[in-house]
Design an enzyme around this catalytic site. Structure first.
Site, short mmCIF file in Angstrom:
data_model
loop_
_atom_site.label_atom_id
_atom_site.label_comp_id
_atom_site.label_asym_id
_atom_site.label_seq_id
_atom_site.Cartn_x
_atom_site.Cartn_y
_atom_site.Cartn_z
CG HIS A 39 -0.13 0.22 2.51
ND1 HIS A 39 0.48 -0.82 3.18
CD2 HIS A 39 0.16 1.35 3.23
CE1 HIS A 39 1.12 -0.34 4.23
NE2 HIS A 39 0.94 0.96 4.29
CG HIS A 129 7.48 5.32 0.18
ND1 HIS A 129 7.15 6.42 0.96
CD2 HIS A 129 7.64 4.28 1.05
CE1 HIS A 129 7.13 6.05 2.23
NE2 HIS A 129 7.41 4.76 2.31
#
Length: 197
Positions: A39, A129
């Site tokens: 995620h 990220h």
């Protein structure tokens, strides 16, 4: 409750990231993130009391109405920290919607719960990220991986994280659809209709 706001990934994106994780799987010192847990964190809140939940859900819905869907891309990989011994190997994400959404959440939490509610995530600037692996013991850096992956981001979530001996367990408490442009179009067309009558 240990909470964070996040964007989860479609299956085809996860498949590309899992292929990249094979680069570190041969080294015992790296521990890969499980595919279903991949995620992008928008805002980490840490431990929050149960009574904050209603405000945090309301904030998610409000920002979902304000922000339109957008296209996200993954280009390559990097390390935190970049110099010296890395602790985290990650995929770099790009997309014009990430920063406004993360900043909106940050500001909303500050207004609702105060500055101290943001301390759990530290004061680091937001860098979109996806963590691929964490370094648990001495292990070499792997060469960069280049991706050509993109996907439509149409929602984000409020997630509960429970720390267990085998690793964290994530539970999505609520998903918030992004419909900023759609909402504006509806309002504009409603305004035009009322002017024509």
């Amino acid at each position: 409750m240990r909470l964070f706001y996040a964007i989860f990934l479609p299956e085809e994106v996860k498949r590309a990231l899992v292929q990249a994780q094979e680069r570190v799987a041969r080294y015992k010192g790296w521990k890969e993130v499980a595919p279903h847990q991949l995620h992008l964190t928008l805002l980490f809140l840490g431990e929050r009391p149960e009574e904050d939940l209603e405000d945090l859900l309301a904030l998610g819905y409000r920002l979902g109405r304000l922000h339109p869907p957008f296209t996200a891309r993954i280009r390559g990989t990097g390390y935190f920290p970049n110099e010296g011994t890395p602790r985290v190997w990650f995929a770099k994400a790009e997309g014009e919607g990430f920063a406004p959404l993360a900043e909106g959440l940050r500001e909303g939490v500050r207004e609702l719960l105060g500055e101290e509610a943001l301390l759990a995530g530290g004061d680091k600037p937001f860098k979109p990220h996806i963590t691929l692996a964490r370094r648990k013991a001495p292990a070499p850096r792997v060469p960069p991986v280049v991706f050509g992956v993109e996907w439509p981001v149409a929602e984000f979530a409020l997630v509960r994280s429970e720390l267990k001996p085998k690793g964290p367990v994530y539970t999505i408490l609520e998903k918030f659809p992004l419909r900023g442009d759609h909402g504006r179009e509806q309002e504009e067309s409603a305004g035009k209709r009322s002017q024509n009558h």
